[in-house]
Design an enzyme around this catalytic site. Sequence first.
Site, PDB file in Angstrom:
ATOM      1  N   HIS A 219       1.207  -0.941  -0.248  1.00  0.00           N
ATOM      2  CA  HIS A 219       0.518  -0.060  -0.505  1.00  0.00           C
ATOM      3  C   HIS A 219       0.817   0.966  -0.023  1.00  0.00           C
ATOM      4  O   HIS A 219       0.601   2.219  -0.724  1.00  0.00           O
ATOM      5  CB  HIS A 219      -0.908  -0.319   1.112  1.00  0.00           C
ATOM      6  CG  HIS A 219      -2.081  -1.344   1.145  1.00  0.00           C
ATOM      7  ND1 HIS A 219      -3.243  -0.447   1.440  1.00  0.00           N
ATOM      8  CD2 HIS A 219      -2.702  -2.509   0.491  1.00  0.00           C
ATOM      9  CE1 HIS A 219      -4.054  -1.291   1.461  1.00  0.00           C
ATOM     10  NE2 HIS A 219      -3.342  -2.943   0.718  1.00  0.00           N
TER      11      HIS A 219
ATOM     12  N   HIS B 251      -2.454 -12.412  -2.810  1.00  0.00           N
ATOM     13  CA  HIS B 251      -3.004 -13.113  -2.218  1.00  0.00           C
ATOM     14  C   HIS B 251      -2.886 -14.084  -1.986  1.00  0.00           C
ATOM     15  O   HIS B 251      -3.851 -14.896  -1.125  1.00  0.00           O
ATOM     16  CB  HIS B 251      -4.687 -12.982  -3.326  1.00  0.00           C
ATOM     17  CG  HIS B 251      -4.935 -11.405  -2.617  1.00  0.00           C
ATOM     18  ND1 HIS B 251      -5.669 -11.590  -3.935  1.00  0.00           N
ATOM     19  CD2 HIS B 251      -4.354 -10.456  -2.527  1.00  0.00           C
ATOM     20  CE1 HIS B 251      -6.772  -9.857  -3.062  1.00  0.00           C
ATOM     21  NE2 HIS B 251      -5.134  -9.153  -2.775  1.00  0.00           N
TER      22      HIS B 251
END
Length: 769
Positions: free
Chosen positions: A106, A285
Amino acid sequence: MTDRTDTSTHHMEGDLPAGGDRVGGAFGQPPSLEAWYPQRLRVELLHRNGLDADPLGADFDYAAAFATIDLEALKADIKQFLTTSVDWWPSDYGNYGPQMIRMAWHAAGTYRIADGRGGAGTAMQRFAPISSWWDNGNTDKSRRLLQPLKHKYGNALSWADLMVLTGTCALELMGLPTYGFAGGRLDAWEPDDGTWWGPEVWNPHDVKSYDDMVNRDERWRGKNGEQGYDLQSPLAASHQALIYVNPEGPYQSGDPMGSARDIRVTFTRMAMNDEETVALVAGGHAFGKSHGMVAAAKIGAPPEIAPIEQMGLGWHNPQGTGAGKDTMTNGIEGSWTPNPVRWDNTYLENLFRYEWEQTKSPAGSIQWTPTDPDAPKTPDAHVPGQMNPLMMMTSDVAFKVDPEYRKVCEKFLEDFDAFTLAFSKAWYKLTHRDMGPKHRYLGPEATIEDGLLWQDPLPEPEGAPIDEFDVDALKEAVLKTGVSVSDLVFTAYSSASTYRDSDKRGGANGGRLALAPQKDWAVNRRTVPVIEALRGVKADFERDASGGKRISLADLIVLGGCAAVEQAARDAGVPTTVPFTPGRVDTTQELTDVEMFEWLRPIADGFRNFVADDYRQLAPGVAPEQVFLDRANLMTLTAPEWTVLTGGLRVLGANADGSDTGLLTDRVGVLSTDWFVNLTDTDLLWTRTDDTEMTFRARSQSTGEERFTATRADLVFGSNAQLRSAVDAYAGSDGQRRFVADFVRAWDKVMMLDRFDVKGARRYGPMAA
C-alpha cells in the site's frame, strides 16, 4: 496536480470533525486561505519539505549512513521479528509477514504514472491524508510494530526503506525467491497536502445506492462498461481513499466484470500491464487474510483525528480485544488459501477449480465462497483447530471472468516457475518504480539486472571524454551553424524539462528528445531542425577530434543552450559563463518505453507558453496556471526560480510556437529584464482577447497604442501577490545583473536535474505537490 483543494478529512464513520463552518474552521483555529479563496494559486507548495522541516540537517548523508548497515544482519532482525507476536496486536498465524506485505504494497501502490507522484519513496504513508485513508486501515499498527527496529538502526535506515525491505523479507520468509532490494529512499518530514487524490471523499461503507454513487461520481468519465470509460488524469485509484479498486466491485456492486475493467484502468495508471497485474494480485493474495469481523460504523476515527491519548494510532475497535480474531480492516473476512503463510499456487488453483457464490462477511461486505462443500478449508488465524471456508473478493473473481486476465491466469496455472518469476519481478517494480535511475540505488542487492525497461536504462558512455577546450570549440561551432539563440535555448530547455522529481524520470540525459515519442510531440516540433543542425556539429567534431573523443547528442543539445544563454547575456551587457557538466549519453529507441514516456507529454507548459489543442478535454475546469505551478513543483523550483526562469525564457523567445505572445520585449534573444519591467508597467491595461480567457492584449492607457499579447502563464506573475513580489526584484533599475546571475543558476539547475550519475542520490525526495 495542484489544481484542486479538498480540505475535508475522511474516516470510517464518514463524518467530519466538529467545529465550525468551512470558512471559520474548527474552534481555536484560524480560517485557512484555501477556505477563504479556494481558487487561489498555492505557490507556497514550492517550498514544502525543505530543510526547516528536517531534523537531520543539510549535512546528513543518507547514502553514507545506509552503507554502515550490515544488510544481512538487518534482514535477519526483520525475519526474527516477523515470526513473533505481541498481545496488543497479535500476528495472524503467528507471522506478521502478510500484514507487512500489505503495508509495503500500500505504501508503493499509491504510485501513478501520469505525474509520477505517490509510491513508497518518501514513506508518505506515515502522514495524512494517506495515513488515514480507509484502504490503509491498520497500517498504523504495522509501522508501530516496526518502531523498535527503526530505533535500533536509527537514521541510517529510513522509514521508507524499512517498510519496503520488511515486505520483501516477509516474502522471502514465506518461500518466495525475491528479485532483490535497493535502499536509497529518503523520508519526507511533513505531510503532502497538495497532491490531488480526487474530487470526492468516499466511504465505501456509507454507500446509499449504486445508482446514487454512479450519478454523483466526478472521478470517472462515462460509466463502467461503456465506450469512453476512463479515470480523470492524473488519478490512478478507482476512488479516493483506495489504493487500487473497491474489492467488492464498483460501488459495492459485486460485479466481477465491472471490477476487471476498473482493475485494468487503475493498474495501467500505475504502470503495470496485464501480466504484471495478475502476478501482483495473485501473488499478494497467496498470503494472509482479510479482516471483517466488526461493522464499519463501530470503528473509531483514523490516526489523523483520533483522540490524543491514542498516540497516533487510529481505527479503535471496541469489540472484544479490538484485534486478533476481532480485527476489522476492509470489511471482508477470510483467507484465499489453505496455507496463508507459504508461497504456493493454491490461490489460482482454487479460484479456477471451484465455482464461487456471493455471500456476506460478518461486517456485511460482499465476498465469495466456494459452492462445493468439499472445497479445502483454511485454518483460523487465531483459534487453534478451527477451520474456515476459503474466501475470494469480487476483484479476485474478476480474473476468472475477464478473457485477457484469464489467459494470464491459465499461463501461471500451467507454469508455477513462470508465475514465481513474474511476481518477483512485479514486486520489485512495484516497490522501486518511483526511485528513478539506478545511480540512486543503495546496498549490495541493488544491482539485479541491467536493462529493465521501466528503469529507463542508459548505455555506458562511448569514447574519451571531452575537456574544457573542446567545450569552448563546440560552443563556437554551435553558434556558427546559424541556428538562432531562441531556437538553441528552446531545444535545450525542451530536452531537460521532461524531468519530474516525483519519480526521477525524464530530463536531458539519454537524448530522448530525438526519439519517439518526444520528437513527435506538438510542443517539440520546433526542436527538429535544431537537432539536425546539432547532428552535423557532432559529426564534424568526432571526425576531427583526436584521441577518440566523442560528444553525445544529449550533451550537445544542452551545450548549445548554454552557449546561447551566454550570447544573450553578452548582448544584454552582462557577460557570464554558464556552467556545463558533460557526461550525458545517448540512449536508443529500443531502450525507450514509448507508452510510458507518452505520459510525460505536457498538456500545457507555461515555461514554453504552450497549451495543447485538446487541453480542455484532458483537464476540464483546470486553469493552465495550475498546471504551470505543478510543472514548477515537479522540477523542484522555488517561487523565485520559477519566476526568473520564466522571465528569461520569454525574452529569449522560447515559445513553443515561435510566436511573440508573452515575450514582452522588442529585443528577442537578449537576456534583458524587459519581461519584468513591462509586466509591471502601470500604464498598460490588459483585456481579454475573447471569451476563452486564455489570451490577453495590453494597451497603453496614455497613448492608446496596443503593445503586447500574453497568456495566463504570463499574467499570473502579475496577478499573484507572491509571484509579483519576485517579479519586482528584477523589474527595478538595479535588477539586470541579479537577473542574469539568478537565471543562469536556475538554468543550470534544470539542466542538471537528472544527473544522478555525478551528484548521487538527491538529499531530498519529491516535494509535496
